[in-house]
Motif scaffolding. Structure first.
Motif, mmCIF file in Angstrom:
data_model
loop_
_atom_site.group_PDB
_atom_site.id
_atom_site.type_symbol
_atom_site.label_atom_id
_atom_site.label_comp_id
_atom_site.label_asym_id
_atom_site.label_seq_id
_atom_site.Cartn_x
_atom_site.Cartn_y
_atom_site.Cartn_z
ATOM 1 N N GLN B 59 -5.869 -2.032 -5.473
ATOM 2 C CA GLN B 59 -6.510 -0.877 -4.831
ATOM 3 C C GLN B 59 -6.960 -1.220 -3.418
ATOM 4 N N LEU B 60 -6.766 -0.248 -2.546
ATOM 5 C CA LEU B 60 -7.166 -0.433 -1.148
ATOM 6 C C LEU B 60 -8.580 0.117 -1.001
ATOM 7 N N GLY B 61 -9.590 -0.785 -1.064
ATOM 8 C CA GLY B 61 -10.985 -0.325 -1.022
ATOM 9 C C GLY B 61 -11.255 0.592 -2.206
ATOM 10 N N ASP B 62 -11.837 1.754 -1.965
ATOM 11 C CA ASP B 62 -12.043 2.701 -3.070
ATOM 12 C C ASP B 62 -11.309 4.010 -2.811
ATOM 13 N N THR B 63 -10.152 3.881 -2.082
ATOM 14 C CA THR B 63 -9.388 5.096 -1.777
ATOM 15 C C THR B 63 -8.529 5.531 -2.954
ATOM 16 N N GLY B 64 -8.368 4.631 -3.930
ATOM 17 C CA GLY B 64 -7.504 4.975 -5.058
ATOM 18 C C GLY B 64 -6.040 4.809 -4.745
ATOM 19 N N TRP B 67 -2.214 -0.964 -2.032
ATOM 20 C CA TRP B 67 -1.633 -1.357 -0.743
ATOM 21 C C TRP B 67 -0.172 -1.764 -0.868
ATOM 22 N N ILE B 68 0.389 -1.693 -2.067
ATOM 23 C CA ILE B 68 1.816 -2.025 -2.230
ATOM 24 C C ILE B 68 2.674 -1.013 -1.470
ATOM 25 N N PRO B 70 1.953 1.035 1.275
ATOM 26 C CA PRO B 70 2.000 0.798 2.734
ATOM 27 C C PRO B 70 2.787 -0.456 3.099
ATOM 28 N N THR B 71 2.674 -1.500 2.283
ATOM 29 C CA THR B 71 3.432 -2.726 2.561
ATOM 30 C C THR B 71 4.930 -2.434 2.536
ATOM 31 N N LEU B 72 5.369 -1.709 1.504
ATOM 32 C CA LEU B 72 6.788 -1.345 1.426
ATOM 33 C C LEU B 72 7.201 -0.550 2.660
ATOM 34 N N LEU B 73 6.292 0.351 3.099
ATOM 35 C CA LEU B 73 6.587 1.173 4.273
ATOM 36 C C LEU B 73 6.793 0.300 5.504
ATOM 37 N N VAL B 74 5.883 -0.669 5.686
ATOM 38 C CA VAL B 74 5.993 -1.565 6.845
ATOM 39 C C VAL B 74 7.293 -2.351 6.769
ATOM 40 N N LEU B 75 7.619 -2.852 5.579
ATOM 41 C CA LEU B 75 8.866 -3.601 5.410
ATOM 42 C C LEU B 75 10.070 -2.740 5.772
ATOM 43 N N ALA B 76 10.044 -1.463 5.329
ATOM 44 C CA ALA B 76 11.165 -0.563 5.631
ATOM 45 C C ALA B 76 11.293 -0.361 7.133
ATOM 46 N N VAL B 77 10.148 -0.186 7.813
ATOM 47 C CA VAL B 77 10.187 0.017 9.270
ATOM 48 C C VAL B 77 10.757 -1.220 9.964
ATOM 49 N N ILE B 78 10.299 -2.410 9.536
ATOM 50 C CA ILE B 78 10.805 -3.650 10.137
ATOM 51 C C ILE B 78 12.319 -3.755 9.921
ATOM 52 N N ALA B 79 12.756 -3.446 8.688
ATOM 53 C CA ALA B 79 14.187 -3.537 8.391
ATOM 54 C C ALA B 79 14.989 -2.589 9.271
ATOM 55 N N VAL B 80 14.457 -1.372 9.490
ATOM 56 C CA VAL B 80 15.171 -0.400 10.334
ATOM 57 C C VAL B 80 15.276 -0.928 11.769
ATOM 58 N N ILE B 81 14.190 -1.519 12.273
ATOM 59 C CA ILE B 81 14.220 -2.052 13.643
ATOM 60 C C ILE B 81 15.251 -3.178 13.751
ATOM 61 N N VAL B 82 15.249 -4.060 12.757
ATOM 62 C CA VAL B 82 16.208 -5.171 12.768
ATOM 63 C C VAL B 82 17.645 -4.634 12.741
ATOM 64 N N LEU B 83 17.879 -3.608 11.929
ATOM 65 C CA LEU B 83 19.236 -3.056 11.830
ATOM 66 C C LEU B 83 19.665 -2.387 13.137
ATOM 67 N N ILE B 84 18.726 -1.693 13.796
ATOM 68 C CA ILE B 84 19.073 -1.064 15.079
ATOM 69 C C ILE B 84 19.415 -2.147 16.107
ATOM 70 N N ALA B 85 18.627 -3.225 16.119
ATOM 71 C CA ALA B 85 18.928 -4.335 17.029
ATOM 72 C C ALA B 85 20.295 -4.925 16.698
#
Lengths: 221, 201
Positions: B59-64, B67-68, B70-85
């Motif tokens: 759980q991320l604080g008490d937001t319910g 954080w898995i 958002p982590t996946l989201l960040v990984l996806a964004v990084i992968a997209v940037i790497v692929l564009i490069a």
């Protein structure tokens, strides 16, 4: 500029040998180590850029979609197509889905994967040959070799150029002649001529000739 | 000739291919082979429980919210940037400089590839053996290399074509006082087919 190039000796300054070890216009030009080998290798093999770019674009689209679904899910809005949680549960409960569809889709995906693996591992030769040369790297399309051989074969066999078909593959040139009706063609003569031509080209890898003369001639050719 | 990284091209294709092969085969096996099907079914409950436990524990604080995600989201964004490069990296390596040399202590002489291109094209374009020619310069292993592509007329001997271009390159050597590595690419192509056959000399 053009006059200087057509007459190489006209105003040739003597090369200052202090900086260049290779004197120009001498036959044995030695390029920096490995450069010519690298070029020859790269020009005769496919870079596999097309499938790689297509896959990269597909991956970008899929990742962008999954990313969007995650964002939408985090915001608590209804999913575009499938919510992340549903993606997971349906993947885990795959066996409950209709067996026929899952099996067919799985096999199709596996075959595509296998094809990609083959593309990744196979050498990917281009339809080109190297010509031996002391000064440059020369790559020539098989098409050009075939066209030159067709001209020589049609002359040697005394047939119309349009009735000589040549296909050149990695190690073999297939010459097919359709004689003009009433004028016999001696395959041995044609073969000798084609083989001599091939030898004079100095192709790498070497190409052998095979000549076939059609049994039935053609009228008016 | 260009600086495309062919190893990464093949690696990407290989990884995606293996992934699809394994996923597809696993899916087909899960529904077709009874043994696999049973083990898959047994594992289903366990895996679901495990993953929901992870989502609970992270759980991320008490937001319910775990954080898995958002982590996946960040990984996806990084992968997209790497692929564009990765895509942008394809087909590069052209250079505008054919020769760069420190001629004295006070300066450097630079020969742009345009000079070489025009000189070679002037020498080659007039020849009846060719329908078209193109000259460009690339960097290979940090050495400028000339690429001379010519399109032959139908029936031209590739050896003759190579000799003509090579002669032009040797003349260029004399003109420059330096020998540049060069690639000669001889092709036929559509334009060669519609153009007239060469005459025998």
């Amino acid at each position: 500029m053009s006059t200087a190039l057509t007459d190489p000796v006209a105003d040739a300054r003597p090369a200052s040998s202090a900086t260049t070890p290779t004197a120009p216009s001498s036959g044995g030009f030695t390029p920096p180590r490995g450069v010519y080998r690298r070029i020859a290798r790269r020009e005769t093999h496919s870079p596999r850029s097309m499938p790689a770019i297509v896959l990269a674009v597909a991956l970008i689209l899929v990742l962008a979609w999954i990313g969007t679904e995650i964002v939408i899910d985090l915001l608590g809005a209804p999913a575009l197509l499938v919510a992340p949680v549903d993606m997971f549960t349906s993947a885990v409960n795959l066996v409950e889905a209709p067996a026929g569809i899952v099996a067919a889709a799985g096999i199709v995906v596996a075959v595509i994967g296998l094809a990609l693996v083959v593309v990744a591992v196979s050498p990917g030769r281009r339809a080109r040959h190297l010509i031996q040369s002391s000064r440059t790297v020369v790559v020539v399309d098989n098409e050009v070799i075939a066209s030159a051989l067709a001209r020589h074969a049609s002359l040697a066999g005394d047939v119309d150029p349009d009735n000589a078909t040549v296909s050149v593959s990695h190690r073999r040139a297939d010459v097919q002649l359709t004689p003009t009706s009433g004028i016999p063609v001696d395959p041995a003569v044609v073969k000798e001529d084609v083989a001599r031509q091939l030898e004079s080209y100095g192709l790498k890898p070497g190409v052998g000739a095979r000549v076939r003369v059609a049994q039935t001639g053609r009228i008016g050719a | 000739m260009n600086s495309t990284n062919r190893a990464t091209n093949r690696l990407l294709i290989l990884v995606v291919g293996l992934l699809l092969l394994v996923v597809g085969a696993a899916a087909a096996a899960a529904v077709l082979i009874p043994v696999v099907r049973d083990t898959w079914k047994d594992a289903t409950g366990q895996v679901t429980a495990q993953v929901s436990a992870w989502l609970q524990q992270t759980q991320l604080g008490d937001t319910g919210v775990s954080w898995i995600m958002p982590t996946l989201l960040v990984l996806a964004v990084i992968a997209v940037i790497v692929l564009i490069a990765f895509i942008a990296r394809q087909g590069r390596g052209r250079t505008g400089i054919a020769l760069r040399e420190r001629t004295s202590d006070h300066g450097t002489t630079v020969v742009e590839s345009d000079v070489v291109e025009h000189a070679l094209r002037d020498a080659i374009d007039g020849r009846s053996e060719f329908v078209a020619s193109h000259v460009s310069a690339y960097r290979v292993k940090s050495t400028p290399v000339l690429k001379i592509s010519v399109t032959c007329r139908r029936g031209v001997s590739p050896k003759d074509a190579a000799l003509i271009v090579e002669e032009a390159v040797r003349s260029l050597d004399v003109l420059l006082g330096r020998s540049l590595p060069a690639l000669v690419q001889i092709s036929g192509g559509f334009r060669a087919r519609v153009s007239s056959t060469t005459r025998l000399q």
